[in-house]
Design an enzyme around this catalytic site. Structure first.
Site, PDB file in Angstrom:
ATOM      1  N   SER A 240       1.854 -34.919  41.427  1.00 55.42           N
ATOM      2  CA  SER A 240       2.402 -35.413  42.827  1.00 55.42           C
ATOM      3  C   SER A 240       2.620 -36.715  42.926  1.00 55.42           C
ATOM      4  O   SER A 240       3.679 -37.551  43.358  1.00 55.42           O
ATOM      5  CB  SER A 240       1.465 -35.129  44.000  1.00 55.42           C
ATOM      6  OG  SER A 240       0.145 -35.152  43.630  1.00 55.42           O
ATOM      7  N   HIS A 270      -1.379 -27.337  39.698  1.00 51.77           N
ATOM      8  CA  HIS A 270      -1.610 -28.601  40.414  1.00 51.77           C
ATOM      9  C   HIS A 270      -2.359 -28.237  41.739  1.00 51.77           C
ATOM     10  O   HIS A 270      -3.437 -27.334  41.991  1.00 51.77           O
ATOM     11  CB  HIS A 270      -0.506 -29.595  40.570  1.00 51.77           C
ATOM     12  CG  HIS A 270      -0.825 -30.941  40.928  1.00 51.77           C
ATOM     13  ND1 HIS A 270      -1.809 -31.604  40.957  1.00 51.77           N
ATOM     14  CD2 HIS A 270       0.015 -31.689  41.541  1.00 51.77           C
ATOM     15  CE1 HIS A 270      -1.624 -32.700  41.292  1.00 51.77           C
ATOM     16  NE2 HIS A 270      -0.496 -32.815  42.013  1.00 51.77           N
ATOM     17  N   HIS A 317      -9.113 -29.270  33.436  1.00 52.29           N
ATOM     18  CA  HIS A 317      -8.642 -30.591  33.887  1.00 52.29           C
ATOM     19  C   HIS A 317      -7.745 -31.267  32.691  1.00 52.29           C
ATOM     20  O   HIS A 317      -8.232 -31.349  31.654  1.00 52.29           O
ATOM     21  CB  HIS A 317      -9.469 -31.613  34.547  1.00 52.29           C
ATOM     22  CG  HIS A 317      -8.740 -32.613  35.574  1.00 52.29           C
ATOM     23  ND1 HIS A 317      -8.185 -33.704  35.088  1.00 52.29           N
ATOM     24  CD2 HIS A 317      -8.287 -32.394  36.788  1.00 52.29           C
ATOM     25  CE1 HIS A 317      -7.744 -34.361  35.943  1.00 52.29           C
ATOM     26  NE2 HIS A 317      -7.682 -33.635  37.326  1.00 52.29           N
ATOM     27  N   ARG A 326     -14.966 -35.037  42.878  1.00 54.23           N
ATOM     28  CA  ARG A 326     -14.888 -34.583  44.185  1.00 54.23           C
ATOM     29  C   ARG A 326     -15.319 -33.092  44.589  1.00 54.23           C
ATOM     30  O   ARG A 326     -15.787 -32.722  45.401  1.00 54.23           O
ATOM     31  CB  ARG A 326     -13.224 -34.531  44.191  1.00 54.23           C
ATOM     32  CG  ARG A 326     -12.583 -36.039  43.879  1.00 54.23           C
ATOM     33  CD  ARG A 326     -11.236 -35.940  43.617  1.00 54.23           C
ATOM     34  NE  ARG A 326     -10.838 -35.049  42.535  1.00 54.23           N
ATOM     35  CZ  ARG A 326      -9.459 -34.640  42.307  1.00 54.23           C
ATOM     36  NH1 ARG A 326      -8.413 -35.033  42.971  1.00 54.23           N
ATOM     37  NH2 ARG A 326      -9.352 -34.130  41.211  1.00 54.23           N
ATOM     38  N   ASP A 374     -10.638 -28.278  43.510  1.00 52.38           N
ATOM     39  CA  ASP A 374     -10.078 -26.792  43.933  1.00 52.38           C
ATOM     40  C   ASP A 374     -10.923 -25.811  44.112  1.00 52.38           C
ATOM     41  O   ASP A 374     -10.700 -24.891  44.819  1.00 52.38           O
ATOM     42  CB  ASP A 374      -8.592 -26.802  43.596  1.00 52.38           C
ATOM     43  CG  ASP A 374      -7.468 -27.802  43.537  1.00 52.38           C
ATOM     44  OD1 ASP A 374      -7.705 -28.360  44.599  1.00 52.38           O
ATOM     45  OD2 ASP A 374      -6.910 -27.976  42.542  1.00 52.38           O
TER      46      ASP A 374
HETATM   47  N1  NMX Z   1      -8.565 -21.058  32.553  1.00 52.11           N
HETATM   48  C1  NMX Z   1      -8.043 -20.465  31.442  1.00 52.11           C
HETATM   49  N2  NMX Z   1      -7.480 -21.256  30.596  1.00 52.11           N
HETATM   50  C2  NMX Z   1      -7.414 -22.706  30.632  1.00 52.11           C
HETATM   51  C3  NMX Z   1      -8.042 -23.056  31.764  1.00 52.11           C
HETATM   52  C4  NMX Z   1      -8.564 -22.481  32.769  1.00 52.11           C
HETATM   53  N3  NMX Z   1      -9.104 -22.835  34.024  1.00 52.11           N
HETATM   54  N4  NMX Z   1      -7.749 -24.642  31.526  1.00 52.11           N
HETATM   55  C5  NMX Z   1      -6.945 -24.703  30.433  1.00 52.11           C
HETATM   56  N5  NMX Z   1      -6.869 -23.730  29.948  1.00 52.11           N
HETATM   57  C6  NMX Z   1      -6.074 -23.280  28.712  1.00 52.11           C
HETATM   58  C7  NMX Z   1      -4.719 -23.819  28.930  1.00 52.11           C
HETATM   59  O1  NMX Z   1      -3.675 -22.833  29.551  1.00 52.11           O
HETATM   60  C8  NMX Z   1      -4.245 -24.246  27.445  1.00 52.11           C
HETATM   61  O2  NMX Z   1      -4.091 -22.547  26.864  1.00 52.11           O
HETATM   62  P1  NMX Z   1      -2.725 -22.799  25.946  1.00 52.11           P
HETATM   63  O3  NMX Z   1      -3.241 -23.440  24.715  1.00 52.11           O
HETATM   64  O4  NMX Z   1      -2.764 -21.216  25.771  1.00 52.11           O
HETATM   65  O5  NMX Z   1      -1.390 -23.216  26.563  1.00 52.11           O
HETATM   66  C9  NMX Z   1      -5.518 -24.474  26.751  1.00 52.11           C
HETATM   67  O6  NMX Z   1      -6.578 -24.091  27.780  1.00 52.11           O
HETATM   68  C10 NMX Z   1      -5.684 -25.975  26.839  1.00 52.11           C
HETATM   69  O7  NMX Z   1      -5.693 -26.685  27.831  1.00 52.11           O
HETATM   70  P2  NMX Z   1      -6.235 -28.019  28.166  1.00 52.11           P
HETATM   71  O8  NMX Z   1      -5.759 -29.077  27.267  1.00 52.11           O
HETATM   72  O9  NMX Z   1      -7.762 -27.748  28.447  1.00 52.11           O
HETATM   73  O10 NMX Z   1      -5.589 -28.209  29.660  1.00 52.11           O
HETATM   74  P3  NMX Z   1      -4.412 -28.811  30.401  1.00 52.11           P
HETATM   75  O11 NMX Z   1      -4.336 -30.302  30.208  1.00 52.11           O
HETATM   76  O12 NMX Z   1      -2.990 -28.353  29.146  1.00 52.11           O
HETATM   77  O13 NMX Z   1      -4.003 -28.268  31.825  1.00 52.11           O
HETATM   78  C11 NMX Z   1      -4.952 -27.674  33.893  1.00 52.11           C
HETATM   79  C12 NMX Z   1      -5.004 -28.747  32.770  1.00 52.11           C
HETATM   80  C13 NMX Z   1      -5.551 -28.096  35.200  1.00 52.11           C
HETATM   81  C14 NMX Z   1      -3.338 -27.507  34.263  1.00 52.11           C
HETATM   82  C15 NMX Z   1      -5.705 -26.438  33.354  1.00 52.11           C
HETATM   83  O14 NMX Z   1      -6.966 -26.733  32.899  1.00 52.11           O
HETATM   84  C16 NMX Z   1      -5.502 -25.411  34.235  1.00 52.11           C
HETATM   85  O15 NMX Z   1      -4.507 -24.419  34.157  1.00 52.11           O
HETATM   86  N6  NMX Z   1      -6.437 -25.074  35.150  1.00 52.11           N
HETATM   87  C17 NMX Z   1      -6.572 -23.988  36.267  1.00 52.11           C
HETATM   88  C18 NMX Z   1      -5.512 -24.425  37.272  1.00 52.11           C
HETATM   89  C19 NMX Z   1      -6.322 -25.330  38.255  1.00 52.11           C
HETATM   90  O16 NMX Z   1      -7.397 -25.561  38.587  1.00 52.11           O
HETATM   91  N7  NMX Z   1      -5.644 -26.403  38.592  1.00 52.11           N
HETATM   92  C20 NMX Z   1      -5.805 -27.490  39.395  1.00 52.11           C
HETATM   93  C21 NMX Z   1      -6.092 -28.965  38.856  1.00 52.11           C
HETATM   94  C22 NMX Z   1      -6.698 -30.035  39.795  1.00 52.11           C
HETATM   95  N8  NMX Z   1      -5.546 -30.054  40.831  1.00 52.11           N
HETATM   96  O17 NMX Z   1      -5.666 -30.052  41.902  1.00 52.11           O
HETATM   97  O18 NMX Z   1      -4.522 -30.377  40.566  1.00 52.11           O
HETATM   98  C1  MLT Z   2      -5.129 -34.418  41.089  1.00 53.28           C
HETATM   99  O1  MLT Z   2      -6.176 -34.654  41.967  1.00 53.28           O
HETATM  100  O2  MLT Z   2      -3.908 -34.977  41.022  1.00 53.28           O
HETATM  101  C2  MLT Z   2      -5.481 -33.302  40.085  1.00 53.28           C
HETATM  102  O3  MLT Z   2      -6.798 -33.500  39.639  1.00 53.28           O
HETATM  103  C3  MLT Z   2      -4.670 -33.476  38.889  1.00 53.28           C
HETATM  104  C4  MLT Z   2      -4.778 -34.706  37.993  1.00 53.28           C
HETATM  105  O4  MLT Z   2      -5.376 -35.625  38.010  1.00 53.28           O
HETATM  106  O5  MLT Z   2      -4.010 -34.657  36.924  1.00 53.28           O
END
Ligand code: NMX
Ligand code: MLT
Length: 441
Positions: A240, A270, A317, A326, A374
């Site tokens: 964002s 996100h 994350h 947070r 979240d």
């Molecule tokens: N559950 C299952 N698998 C996960 C999760 C999770 N919570 N988090 C990461 N992975 C997987 C990810 O999909 C990836 O799989 P693949 O190799 O098959 O593509 C692998 O682990 C490596 O990912 P990371 O490098 O650890 O994470 P990345 O930096 O790519 O993504 C997020 C970060 C936040 C997008 C990821 O952890 C996620 O999808 N979390 C769940 C959604 C979430 O809670 N998002 C909110 C973030 C905070 N916000 O408010 O924005």
């Molecule tokens: C945020 O607050 O924007 C989320 O934790 C995602 C991020 O920092 O990448």
């Protein structure tokens, strides 16, 4: 000194630092890029500058150099509350200074002159199908307001001047942060309360007025203040904030820029993850069919999600490698709030906190098995009666406006360039891979 004057002084003092860095040290290397980063979402590439907040992977966010507990402790509090007003936090984010009570009162008074939302904005939102997602409504509301943009008017006036352009960004930014809670409350009442709208109470601070406008209790006033501050900023690489910065870098005005940022926030990886968390919990409770949640059945539900190829929402994350502070701040709020700490939903979220990191570690994919912001936020909303979980990302969007608007005000103040990273082709990557690495020139 009033906020805008203080900001003017700070921006003018800061400019020579940026100029010196680009003119004298512009070729100093601070990072290099691997193929993995190029394909993998530019993770960790140092290519953005902001002084508003910094995210350390182990420690979490610092706003203007202060951790969350330090920020809450330092800022002037709302009357009768242990939490600061959002107005005091806005002053702090923009300037880096802890405001005096008088400076906070000035911001509060200024926001009151800005917060009236023109009726055509509500008409535009009302024209949408009532089952539109509330993030669509919020984005449409911000876009509808664009015709008010003072930055666009200044640009079109024929008198545009880079040195003072930040001043009209500041004007738009202040209008947006003052008006977005009003639009959000309107959407809440439109969608879930049969369009029974509640008028602004001009005697209340921003968080308290939001609570009032969605028909909430006095206790919810602190929830709103805490929530908006915690969600405000997470350095500038998140989707964002980065989108807002990118779009504004083309000199699109703050309305275009923040509507774009909100559209990014609406992604389930996100900000929309807060809605996904509640959805996941409710689905799990349904399957329990009245039985008590235990470590065993929570473990099974987590594995069911992972085995179905889905992510566990609220965990993981891109930068953090520890529990998000947070998350901790909100958990502590729950623990010290009688009723909330014994609430069945809080207990379930606490059980997921005990269980999920182990399951995710065993699963072996995520680099960070710990909870993010979240995972905890929806439980508090639910407890106070804001049970419409598709609205939760709107709350995030109200808070995130503070960080995004402070950032683009400084972007213009320091004259940051239009953003335009360089692309390469897959064949180029393959050639560099075969050559065993490309020398940086
Ligand atoms: N559950 C299952 N698998 C996960 C999760 C999770 N919570 N988090 C990461 N992975 C997987 C990810 O999909 C990836 O799989 P693949 O190799 O098959 O593509 C692998 O682990 C490596 O990912 P990371 O490098 O650890 O994470 P990345 O930096 O790519 O993504 C997020 C970060 C936040 C997008 C990821 O952890 C996620 O999808 N979390 C769940 C959604 C979430 O809670 N998002 C909110 C973030 C905070 N916000 O408010 O924005
Ligand atoms: C945020 O607050 O924007 C989320 O934790 C995602 C991020 O920092 O990448």
């Amino acid at each position: 000194m009033a906020l805008k004057e203080t900001l003017k002084q700070k921006i003018e003092e800061h400019r020579p630092r940026t100029t010196k860095l680009t003119k004298e040290f512009g070729k100093v290397i601070i990072d290099q890029v691997t193929i993995e980063q190029c394909i993998g979402g530019a993770r960790d590439i140092r290519s953005l500058v902001t002084d508003i907040s910094y995210l350390d992977p182990q420690e979490g966010i610092r706003f203007r150099g202060k951790t969350i507990p330090e920020t809450f402790a330092a800022l002037p509090k709302a009357a009768g509350s242990a939490y600061p007003t959002v107005e005091s936090f806005w002053y702090f984010l923009l300037t880096g200074d802890v405001p005096t009570d008088a400076q906070v009162a000035e911001v509060a008074a200024e926001w009151k002159t800005r917060q009236a939302v023109p009726e055509y904005v509500f008409t535009a939102i009302r024209a949408l199908p009532r089952d539109s997602h509330p993030m669509v409504m919020l984005s449409v509301g911000i876009m509808a307001l664009q015709k008010e943009s003072k930055f666009a008017a200044f640009y079109n006036s024929g008198k545009f001047n880079k040195m003072v352009a930040w001043e009209s960004v500041y004007e738009d930014a202040s209008d947006i942060v003052a008006r977005i809670p009003i639009i959000a409350a309107f959407i809440y009442n439109l969608k879930y309360k049969g369009d029974k709208q509640i008028a602004i109470d001009p005697t209340l601070d921003m968080g308290a007025n939001f609570a009032h406008m969605i028909g909430q209790s006095d206790q919810y006033k602190d929830v709103a203040r805490m929530y908006f501050i915690l969600h405000s900023d997470h350095e500038s690489g998140n989707v964002s904030a980065h989108t807002t910065h990118l779009v504004h870098s083309a000199l699109s005005d703050p309305y275009y820029a923040y509507a774009a940022g909100l559209n990014g926030l609406a992604g389930p990886l996100h900000g929309l993850a807060n809605q996904e968390v509640l959805g996941w919990i409710m689905e799990f409770q349904k399957k329990l069919n009245g039985a008590e949640p235990t470590k065993e059945n929570v473990t099974k539900a987590l594995w069911d999600t992972l085995n179905a190829g889905q992510v566990v929402p609220g965990y993981g994350h891109a930068v953090l490698r520890k529990t998000d502070p947070r998350y901790t701040a909100q958990r502590e709020f729950c623990l010290k709030t009688p009723g909330l700490k014994d609430d069945p939903l809080f207990k379930l979220v606490a059980m997921i906190f005990e269980t999920a990191p182990g399951v995710l570690t065993e699963h072996g994919k995520t680099k960070n098995p710990w909870p993010n912001v979240d995972a905890q936020s929806g439980v508090i909303q639910w407890y106070y009666g804001v049970k419409e979980w598709d609205f939760y990302t709107v709350l995030f969007g109200v808070g995130r406006a503070l960080g995004c608007m402070a950032n683009i005000t400084w972007d213009r103040g320091l004259g940051y360039a239009i953003e335009r990273p360089k692309s390469v082709t897959t064949a180029m990557l393959e050639k560099w891979a075969a050559d065993g690495g490309r020398q940086l020139s």
